[in-house]
Write a protein that holds these residues in place. Structure first.
Motif, PDB file in Angstrom:
ATOM      1  N   GLU A 137       0.828  -1.209   0.000  1.00  0.00           N
ATOM      2  CA  GLU A 137       0.000   0.000   0.000  1.00  0.00           C
ATOM      3  C   GLU A 137       0.860   1.255   0.000  1.00  0.00           C
ATOM      4  O   GLU A 137       0.576   2.224  -0.722  1.00  0.00           O
ATOM      5  N   GLU A 138       1.920   1.246   0.797  1.00  0.00           N
ATOM      6  CA  GLU A 138       2.804   2.417   0.857  1.00  0.00           C
ATOM      7  C   GLU A 138       3.511   2.658  -0.483  1.00  0.00           C
ATOM      8  O   GLU A 138       3.659   3.810  -0.914  1.00  0.00           O
ATOM      9  N   SER A 186       4.164   5.860  -5.431  1.00  0.00           N
ATOM     10  CA  SER A 186       4.134   5.995  -6.890  1.00  0.00           C
ATOM     11  C   SER A 186       3.082   7.011  -7.323  1.00  0.00           C
ATOM     12  O   SER A 186       3.280   7.768  -8.281  1.00  0.00           O
ATOM     13  N   SER A 187       1.967   7.043  -6.597  1.00  0.00           N
ATOM     14  CA  SER A 187       0.920   8.016  -6.901  1.00  0.00           C
ATOM     15  C   SER A 187       1.412   9.441  -6.661  1.00  0.00           C
ATOM     16  O   SER A 187       1.167  10.349  -7.465  1.00  0.00           O
ATOM     17  N   HIS A 188       2.129   9.641  -5.553  1.00  0.00           N
ATOM     18  CA  HIS A 188       2.698  10.965  -5.275  1.00  0.00           C
ATOM     19  C   HIS A 188       3.698  11.365  -6.360  1.00  0.00           C
ATOM     20  O   HIS A 188       3.745  12.533  -6.765  1.00  0.00           O
ATOM     21  N   GLN A 197       5.780  12.189   0.194  1.00  0.00           N
ATOM     22  CA  GLN A 197       6.764  11.209  -0.277  1.00  0.00           C
ATOM     23  C   GLN A 197       7.703  10.804   0.862  1.00  0.00           C
ATOM     24  O   GLN A 197       8.014   9.617   1.026  1.00  0.00           O
ATOM     25  N   LEU A 198       8.149  11.772   1.623  1.00  0.00           N
ATOM     26  CA  LEU A 198       9.039  11.475   2.757  1.00  0.00           C
ATOM     27  C   LEU A 198       8.319  10.618   3.802  1.00  0.00           C
ATOM     28  O   LEU A 198       8.919   9.705   4.390  1.00  0.00           O
ATOM     29  N   ARG A 199       7.053  10.905   4.021  1.00  0.00           N
ATOM     30  CA  ARG A 199       6.284  10.120   4.996  1.00  0.00           C
ATOM     31  C   ARG A 199       6.169   8.652   4.562  1.00  0.00           C
ATOM     32  O   ARG A 199       6.344   7.734   5.366  1.00  0.00           O
ATOM     33  N   GLU A 200       5.898   8.434   3.281  1.00  0.00           N
ATOM     34  CA  GLU A 200       5.796   7.055   2.777  1.00  0.00           C
ATOM     35  C   GLU A 200       7.142   6.349   2.848  1.00  0.00           C
ATOM     36  O   GLU A 200       7.215   5.160   3.177  1.00  0.00           O
ATOM     37  N   ALA A 201       8.210   7.074   2.559  1.00  0.00           N
ATOM     38  CA  ALA A 201       9.545   6.468   2.613  1.00  0.00           C
ATOM     39  C   ALA A 201       9.873   6.005   4.026  1.00  0.00           C
ATOM     40  O   ALA A 201      10.392   4.898   4.230  1.00  0.00           O
ATOM     41  N   SER A 206      10.332   1.518   8.096  1.00  0.00           N
ATOM     42  CA  SER A 206      10.009   0.991   9.431  1.00  0.00           C
ATOM     43  C   SER A 206       9.216  -0.314   9.364  1.00  0.00           C
ATOM     44  O   SER A 206       9.364  -1.181  10.217  1.00  0.00           O
ATOM     45  N   LYS A 207       8.376  -0.489   8.346  1.00  0.00           N
ATOM     46  CA  LYS A 207       7.534  -1.684   8.262  1.00  0.00           C
ATOM     47  C   LYS A 207       8.264  -2.893   7.683  1.00  0.00           C
ATOM     48  O   LYS A 207       7.988  -4.030   8.075  1.00  0.00           O
TER      49      LYS A 207
END
Length: 295
Positions: A223-224, A229-231, A257-261, A266-267
């Motif tokens: 999902e991330e 990719s959408s961003h 983008q930074l938040r998803e990275a 972490s996951k």
């Protein structure tokens, strides 16, 4: 297209024996900040100058300088100071009498005193005639500044596109690693379950299987990656957007983008993926630095 906040624009107009020079300089700033330096003849039009500039730029610290000069190509207008002429003539007459010189004072004698001539600056004393000329020069300078900012924005857009492409390529590698990583985790958990099953310990098989599913879901970064990719897609679309004010929108997308990275790192709990994320964040940091220069 993108527009940078740094640039320079100038223009000049020559009419009615005078020259108007306008210079505009622009640097980075969070908001639109305009500084104006005008000659005294145009101080009444400071508000008009600011509004003309503000109408063309949303962000940036812009400094405007306007100068007035008499045309050098033409003869400098000159007037005669009558009081000085009379004063010097009277002085020469006194000298002639005291020295008992019989020869009369002539024009040649008076012309030796350059102070009797003064430049005629009356042309600069009619601001109503000067402002239309200055306004025309200012509009041209604004156009030149805007063109320079646009060209620099195009160069920055090329750099952004190359970095987004690199990020997307790295993100694809992360997806490939994640697919294998998830399968590895499933096998490890299944192995532990088999070990438990071989022991003389009571356990709930259904509960263990549920734990496997939950663990897999916690480590799944699909999902991330899709959101990332959408961003990236929206970022590229905004780069090609012809409307102004893209800088704020791009900064918002960069934060996402930074938040998803960070979430992916972490996951995943995978060293290879973490290394790839570090590379992505390095590219995003370079984008962030350059975005500070976008309107």
């Amino acid at each position: 297209m993108l527009e940078s906040m740094t640039g320079y624009g100038s223009a000049e107009r020559s009419e009615k024996g005078m020259k108007v020079l306008v210079e505009l300089r622009s640097v980075n700033n969070r908001f639109a900040e305009i500084g104006v330096k005008l000659p005294r003849q145009l101080l009444s039009w400071e508000l008009e100058v600011r509004e003309l500039i503000r109408a063309s730029f949303q962000r940036g610290k812009i400094s405007a300088f306007v100068q007035l000069q008499l045309e050098e190509a033409e003869a400098l207008p000159v007037t005669v100071n009558p009081s000085k002429v009379r004063g010097y003539k009277a002085l020469l007459e006194t000298v002639r009498r005291e020295a008992e010189i019989e020869a009369p004072v002539t024009l040649d004698h008076v012309l030796r005193f350059s102070e009797i001539f003064e430049p005629d600056h009356t042309i600069l004393e009619h601001p109503d005639e000067i402002w239309p000329i200055a306004q025309s020069a200012l509009i041209e300078a604004i156009g030149n500044l805007k063109e320079m900012r646009r060209k620099e924005g195009e160069e920055l857009a090329i750099d952004f596109l190359s970095r987004i492409d690199e990020i997307e390529r790295t993100l694809k590698e992360i997806k490939e690693i994640a697919a294998g990583n998830l399968e590895t985790i499933r096998k490890r958990l299944a192995s532990k379950i088999s070990a438990i099953a071989g022991c003389d310990v009571e356990y709930s098989k259904d509960r263990l299987e549920m734990e496997i599913v939950m663990a897999a879901e916690r480590l799944d970064i699909t999902e991330e990656c899709i959101r990332f990719s959408s961003h990236n897609k929206f970022f590229i679309e905004e780069l090609n957007n012809s409307s102004s004010g893209s800088g704020r929108k791009l900064n918002f997308l960069l934060q996402e983008q930074l938040r998803e990275a960070n979430t992916i790192a972490s996951k995943s709990q995978n060293a290879d993926i973490s290394q790839k994320v570090v590379h992505i964040k390095e590219e995003l940091e370079k984008v962030r630095e350059q975005l500070q220069n976008i309107e």
